[in-house]
Design a protein around this motif. Structure first.
Motif, mmCIF file in Angstrom:
data_model
loop_
_atom_site.group_PDB
_atom_site.id
_atom_site.type_symbol
_atom_site.label_atom_id
_atom_site.label_comp_id
_atom_site.label_asym_id
_atom_site.label_seq_id
_atom_site.Cartn_x
_atom_site.Cartn_y
_atom_site.Cartn_z
ATOM 1 N N UNK A 62 0.831 -1.207 0.000
ATOM 2 C CA UNK A 62 0.000 0.000 0.000
ATOM 3 C C UNK A 62 0.862 1.251 0.000
ATOM 4 N N UNK A 63 0.253 2.389 -0.305
ATOM 5 C CA UNK A 63 0.985 3.649 -0.279
ATOM 6 C C UNK A 63 1.558 3.882 1.121
ATOM 7 N N UNK A 64 2.828 4.294 1.152
ATOM 8 C CA UNK A 64 3.482 4.551 2.430
ATOM 9 C C UNK A 64 4.055 3.325 3.098
ATOM 10 N N UNK A 65 4.057 2.179 2.377
ATOM 11 C CA UNK A 65 4.530 0.933 2.985
ATOM 12 C C UNK A 65 6.047 0.809 2.993
ATOM 13 N N UNK A 66 6.733 1.630 2.189
ATOM 14 C CA UNK A 66 8.193 1.546 2.102
ATOM 15 C C UNK A 66 8.696 1.098 0.747
ATOM 16 N N UNK A 67 7.806 0.987 -0.260
ATOM 17 C CA UNK A 67 8.223 0.519 -1.589
ATOM 18 C C UNK A 67 9.235 1.464 -2.227
ATOM 19 N N UNK A 68 8.876 2.738 -2.311
ATOM 20 C CA UNK A 68 9.747 3.695 -3.007
ATOM 21 C C UNK A 68 11.059 3.872 -2.266
ATOM 22 N N UNK A 69 11.024 3.898 -0.935
ATOM 23 C CA UNK A 69 12.266 3.998 -0.167
ATOM 24 C C UNK A 69 13.186 2.822 -0.475
ATOM 25 N N UNK A 70 12.627 1.619 -0.523
ATOM 26 C CA UNK A 70 13.428 0.433 -0.843
ATOM 27 C C UNK A 70 13.996 0.528 -2.254
ATOM 28 N N UNK A 71 13.178 0.971 -3.214
ATOM 29 C CA UNK A 71 13.649 1.112 -4.594
ATOM 30 C C UNK A 71 14.784 2.134 -4.684
ATOM 31 N N UNK A 72 14.672 3.226 -3.950
ATOM 32 C CA UNK A 72 15.728 4.245 -3.965
ATOM 33 C C UNK A 72 17.025 3.714 -3.365
ATOM 34 N N UNK A 73 16.898 2.883 -2.339
ATOM 35 C CA UNK A 73 18.098 2.265 -1.750
ATOM 36 C C UNK A 73 18.751 1.326 -2.763
ATOM 37 N N UNK A 74 17.933 0.503 -3.436
ATOM 38 C CA UNK A 74 18.480 -0.432 -4.419
ATOM 39 C C UNK A 74 19.141 0.304 -5.580
ATOM 40 N N UNK A 75 18.583 1.462 -5.943
ATOM 41 C CA UNK A 75 19.116 2.225 -7.067
ATOM 42 C C UNK A 75 20.341 3.050 -6.686
ATOM 43 N N UNK A 76 20.647 3.128 -5.395
ATOM 44 C CA UNK A 76 21.816 3.882 -4.969
ATOM 45 C C UNK A 76 21.576 5.364 -4.820
ATOM 46 N N UNK A 77 20.312 5.812 -4.914
ATOM 47 C CA UNK A 77 20.015 7.233 -4.752
ATOM 48 C C UNK A 77 19.690 7.589 -3.306
ATOM 49 N N UNK A 78 19.622 6.589 -2.449
ATOM 50 C CA UNK A 78 19.373 6.789 -1.022
ATOM 51 C C UNK A 78 20.171 5.745 -0.258
#
Length: 317
Positions: A40-56
């Motif tokens: 769901x929105x706010x579950x941590x999907x985008x944060x995880x994707x940013x970590x995998x991509x190296x932007x976070x």
């Protein structure tokens, strides 16, 4: 790391001012698979994707891409990675070809290989007829295609797509799904989405994240088994008592509906009550008029998991 594992995330954590957005997330992505990252929105999907991509950067944990540590050897690791964020990083004042030429230089593609890489990305993403047009004048669907083209222009082994079909119409969604399937023939794909049919339509494996934690990891085949019928609706001309229906082997509960039908619940991994129900109906003269298996939808499974209190172990329904 084996050759088949192209990306490995181990015990990822990410904190924002004391709030834990990602908590102990670990998983692998194998060669040639499409991994659906659902939540769901706010579950941590985008944060995880940013970590995998190296932007976070993660607060703790490790990401390895093609066996290179993303923090220790970022250049080598990112060479094998293509990333499309939720909002494509496009320059609207450039043409498609100009923008992809810029992306080719950013990815350090040798000068004598840039024209071939641009042409390949344009062809694979179906952009040939709009290659000379300004990006700002393209439809949302074509802009998404341009975003995917920049993610694959350097032929990465892993592509991360964050909500690639948000805001698209049904025809555009179908076209992007077909493109993702084609990309998976040469790349591994991580697809972050909250659109449930998208996972069933194109993914090989699914992970559900809720409140920052992975709560389910399964193949699409395994997910389909979870959706097997767990109840049946029946209607009789001469209805039996609830006690008579409860006495049928395999039935765990009986509910009477307002329209006169009965809902018989059972456990799919144990005895199926249908055969005995039909036999009992004939023997007792109940005159069965309707028998409808009820399958759980992916939406029902998703809601059941994401509304469960976060636990230490993945939820198995």
């Amino acid at each position: 790391m084996t050759q088949d594992i192209l990306i490995r995330a181990e015990q990822l954590y990410r904190y924002y001012s004391g709030h834990c957005a990602v908590k102990n997330v670990s998983f692998d992505v194998r060669r040639g698979e499409i991994l659906g990252f659902l939540g769901p929105n706010g579950a941590g999907k985008t944060t995880t994707m940013q970590i995998l991509a190296g932007s976070l950067a993660p607060s703790s944990g490790q990401v390895r891409i093609n066996d290179f540590d993303l923090l220790d050897k970022p250049k080598q690791a990112k060479q094998g990675l293509g990333y499309l964020p939720e909002t494509p990083p496009l320059y609207r004042e450039l043409t498609v070809t100009e923008y992809l030429a810029f992306c080719a230089r950013l990815n350090r593609i040798p000068r004598n290989q840039q024209a071939g890489a641009i042409a390949s990305a344009i062809n694979r993403c179906g952009l040939k007829k709009v290659s000379k047009r300004l990006i700002g004048n393209l439809s949302k669907g074509y802009q998404q295609r341009v975003g995917i083209a920049q993610a694959i222009i350097h032929s990465p082994s892993v592509i991360i797509l964050d909500e690639p079909t948000v805001g698209l119409d049904p025809i555009q969604i179908r076209e992007i799904r077909e493109l993702i399937r084609e990309l998976a023939q040469k790349h591994s794909v991580i697809l972050s989405t909250h659109i449930l049919p998208e996972v069933q339509a194109i993914c090989d494996r699914v992970q559900i994240i809720n409140q920052g934690e992975l709560v389910l990891t399964d193949t699409i085949a395994g997910l389909s088994q979870r959706m097997e019928a767990t109840s049946i609706l029946v209607r009789f001309d001469a209805p039996p008592t609830t006690e008579a229906l409860m006495s049928i082997k395999g039935v765990t509960s009986v509910e009477r509906e307002e329209d006169g039908r009965f809902r018989l619940r059972y456990q799919p991994d144990k005895q199926d009550p249908v055969e005995e129900l039909v036999r009992r109906t004939v023997d007792k003269g109940w005159h069965l008029r309707e028998l409808t298996p009820e399958r759980r939808t992916l939406e029902e499974i998703f809601v059941a998991i994401t509304q469960t209190e976060t636990s230490q172990e993945p939820v198995l329904l």
